[in-house]
Write a protein that holds these residues in place. Structure first.
Motif, PDB file in Angstrom:
ATOM      1  N   UNK A  42      -5.309 -30.990 -41.333  1.00 32.58           N
ATOM      2  CA  UNK A  42      -3.985 -30.060 -41.601  1.00 32.58           C
ATOM      3  C   UNK A  42      -3.234 -29.590 -40.627  1.00 32.58           C
ATOM      4  N   UNK A  43      -3.850 -29.158 -39.527  1.00 36.47           N
ATOM      5  CA  UNK A  43      -3.005 -28.468 -38.607  1.00 36.47           C
ATOM      6  C   UNK A  43      -2.041 -29.607 -37.740  1.00 36.47           C
ATOM      7  N   UNK A  44      -2.589 -30.755 -37.612  1.00 36.32           N
ATOM      8  CA  UNK A  44      -1.774 -31.939 -37.183  1.00 36.32           C
ATOM      9  C   UNK A  44      -0.279 -32.233 -38.276  1.00 36.32           C
ATOM     10  N   UNK A  45      -0.916 -32.251 -39.769  1.00 34.13           N
ATOM     11  CA  UNK A  45       0.179 -32.595 -40.584  1.00 34.13           C
ATOM     12  C   UNK A  45       1.324 -31.686 -40.478  1.00 34.13           C
ATOM     13  N   UNK A  46       1.133 -30.177 -40.039  1.00 27.48           N
ATOM     14  CA  UNK A  46       2.136 -29.343 -40.107  1.00 27.48           C
ATOM     15  C   UNK A  46       3.196 -29.610 -39.097  1.00 27.48           C
ATOM     16  N   UNK A  47       2.876 -30.447 -37.810  1.00 27.69           N
ATOM     17  CA  UNK A  47       3.690 -30.934 -36.874  1.00 27.69           C
ATOM     18  C   UNK A  47       4.947 -31.940 -37.575  1.00 27.69           C
ATOM     19  N   UNK A  48       4.525 -32.535 -38.563  1.00 32.21           N
ATOM     20  CA  UNK A  48       5.610 -33.478 -39.166  1.00 32.21           C
ATOM     21  C   UNK A  48       6.878 -32.942 -39.389  1.00 32.21           C
ATOM     22  N   UNK A  49       6.836 -31.585 -39.938  1.00 33.78           N
ATOM     23  CA  UNK A  49       7.909 -31.073 -40.219  1.00 33.78           C
ATOM     24  C   UNK A  49       8.897 -30.690 -39.041  1.00 33.78           C
ATOM     25  N   UNK A  50       8.178 -30.403 -37.781  1.00 31.54           N
ATOM     26  CA  UNK A  50       8.753 -30.254 -36.630  1.00 31.54           C
ATOM     27  C   UNK A  50       9.362 -31.625 -36.188  1.00 31.54           C
ATOM     28  N   UNK A  51       8.829 -32.727 -36.180  1.00 32.03           N
ATOM     29  CA  UNK A  51       9.361 -34.239 -35.870  1.00 32.03           C
ATOM     30  C   UNK A  51      10.347 -34.317 -36.747  1.00 32.03           C
ATOM     31  N   UNK A  52      10.368 -34.140 -38.011  1.00 33.54           N
ATOM     32  CA  UNK A  52      11.563 -34.272 -38.932  1.00 33.54           C
ATOM     33  C   UNK A  52      12.719 -33.753 -38.422  1.00 33.54           C
ATOM     34  N   UNK A  53      12.625 -32.357 -38.379  1.00 29.70           N
ATOM     35  CA  UNK A  53      13.570 -31.448 -38.440  1.00 29.70           C
ATOM     36  C   UNK A  53      14.245 -31.358 -36.827  1.00 29.70           C
ATOM     37  N   UNK A  54      13.478 -31.297 -35.862  1.00 28.74           N
ATOM     38  CA  UNK A  54      13.858 -31.186 -34.496  1.00 28.74           C
ATOM     39  C   UNK A  54      13.322 -32.168 -33.458  1.00 28.74           C
ATOM     40  N   UNK A  55      12.843 -33.186 -33.750  1.00 30.14           N
ATOM     41  CA  UNK A  55      12.449 -34.403 -32.919  1.00 30.14           C
ATOM     42  C   UNK A  55      10.968 -34.138 -32.326  1.00 30.14           C
ATOM     43  N   UNK A  56      10.564 -35.305 -31.499  1.00 27.74           N
ATOM     44  CA  UNK A  56       9.387 -35.177 -30.877  1.00 27.74           C
ATOM     45  C   UNK A  56       9.378 -34.359 -29.766  1.00 27.74           C
ATOM     46  N   UNK A  57      10.131 -33.998 -29.062  1.00 30.77           N
ATOM     47  CA  UNK A  57      10.080 -32.988 -27.968  1.00 30.77           C
ATOM     48  C   UNK A  57       9.405 -31.724 -28.269  1.00 30.77           C
ATOM     49  N   UNK A  58      10.468 -31.281 -29.404  1.00 28.14           N
ATOM     50  CA  UNK A  58       9.801 -29.872 -29.775  1.00 28.14           C
ATOM     51  C   UNK A  58       8.365 -30.081 -30.446  1.00 28.14           C
ATOM     52  N   UNK A  59       8.369 -31.077 -31.089  1.00 27.29           N
ATOM     53  CA  UNK A  59       7.039 -31.377 -31.762  1.00 27.29           C
ATOM     54  C   UNK A  59       5.624 -31.386 -30.783  1.00 27.29           C
ATOM     55  N   UNK A  60       6.142 -32.036 -29.562  1.00 29.15           N
ATOM     56  CA  UNK A  60       5.267 -32.043 -28.603  1.00 29.15           C
ATOM     57  C   UNK A  60       4.985 -30.478 -27.992  1.00 29.15           C
ATOM     58  N   UNK A  61       5.758 -29.878 -27.807  1.00 19.52           N
ATOM     59  CA  UNK A  61       5.728 -28.361 -27.444  1.00 19.52           C
ATOM     60  C   UNK A  61       4.899 -27.464 -28.302  1.00 19.52           C
ATOM     61  N   UNK A  62       4.919 -27.785 -29.537  1.00 18.77           N
ATOM     62  CA  UNK A  62       4.509 -27.163 -30.632  1.00 18.77           C
ATOM     63  C   UNK A  62       2.746 -27.552 -30.496  1.00 18.77           C
ATOM     64  N   UNK A  63       2.488 -29.001 -30.459  1.00 18.66           N
ATOM     65  CA  UNK A  63       1.338 -29.408 -30.133  1.00 18.66           C
ATOM     66  C   UNK A  63       0.492 -28.922 -28.886  1.00 18.66           C
ATOM     67  N   UNK A  64       1.211 -28.918 -27.779  1.00 18.67           N
ATOM     68  CA  UNK A  64       0.862 -28.333 -26.577  1.00 18.67           C
ATOM     69  C   UNK A  64       0.376 -26.915 -26.866  1.00 18.67           C
TER      70      UNK A  64
END
Length: 183
Positions: A42-64
Motif C-alpha cells: 500500500x505504501x508503494x502504491x501511494x508513490x504512483x500518484x507522485x510518478x503520474x503528477x511530477x515524474x520519477x525524480x520526485x517519486x524517487x525522492x519520496x521513496x528515499x
C-alpha cells in the motif's frame, strides 16, 4: 508568478504528505500482523500518484525519504526490507518498463526478473544479517524459500495488476479531486 509559487508549494506539500503516509503505513506494520506483507504494498502504491503528477525524480525522492524514515522508526524490519527491496521503488520502475517496452510478454519478463532479483537478494541479505542457517528453511524435506518464491511471483503479478487498476482509478476519479484548483 503567484500560481508558479502555489504550484511548487503544493508539489512539495503533496510529496511530503505522501512520504508521511507511507511512513505511517510502515509504522503500523508493527501493530497489525498481516501488515508485514500488505502495508509495504500500500505504501508503494501511494508513490504512483507522485510518478503520474511530477515524474520519477520526485517519486524517487519520496521513496528515499519514506525508506530512511521507515528504517529508523518502523518496528517491523522485515516489512521495511520488503518496502525498500521491491514494493517502494517498483511503482517508479513500472512506468518506464510499460512505456518503453511495447511487447507485453517482454514487459512481464522484465517485471518478474526485477522481482526475483529483489526477492533473492532480500533473502540472502536477511539470512546474512540474521545468521540463519540454511537447514532452518527446510520443512518436511521441502526447501521453503523456493516455495515462497513461486508464491511471491504469483502475488507480484497480482500486485502489478492492482497497481495498473489503481492508476486508472486515480486518473479517472482522484486526480481531479486532489488537483482541481492547481492544474
Amino acid at each position: 508568478m503567484k500560481s508558479g509559487i502555489q504550484n511548487s508549494t503544493f508539489r512539495l506539500a503533496f510529496c511530503a504528505v505522501t512520504a508521511a503516509l507511507e511512513v505511517v503505513l510502515m509504522m503500523i506494520t508493527g501493530v497489525v500482523p498481516v501488515g508485514t506483507y500488505a502495508f509495504p504494498c500500500f505504501a508503494g502504491a501511494l508513490t504512483l500518484a507522485i510518478v503520474i503528477e511530477y515524474g520519477w525524480k520526485w517519486a524517487l525522492g519520496v521513496f528515499g525519504v519514506a525508506a530512511v524514515l521507515s528504517a529508523l522508526f518502523a518496528a517491523d524490519k522485515e516489512a521495511v526490507l520488503y518496502f525498500i527491496a521491491i514494493f517502494g521503488y517498483y511503482p517508479i520502475l513500472k512506468n518506464p518498463i510499460e512505456r518503453r517496452i511495447k511487447n507485453r510478454i517482454v514487459q512481464y519478463v522484465m517485471k518478474i526478473a526485477v522481482f526475483n532479483a529483489a526477492a533473492v537478494s532480500s533473502f540472502y541479505i536477511a539470512t546474512m544479517l540474521l545468521s540463519v542457517k540454511a537447514e532452518e528453511f527446510t520443512l518436511f524435506g521441502i526447501y521453503m524459500p523456493l516455495l515462497f518464491l513461486v508464491f511471491g511471483n504469483v502475488f507480484f503479478l497480482l500486485y502489478d495488476t492492482a497497481l495498473t487498476l489503481y492508476v486508472g482509478v486515480y486518473v479517472r476519479n482522484l486526480r481531479q479531486k486532489l488537483f482541481g484548483k492547481f492544474k
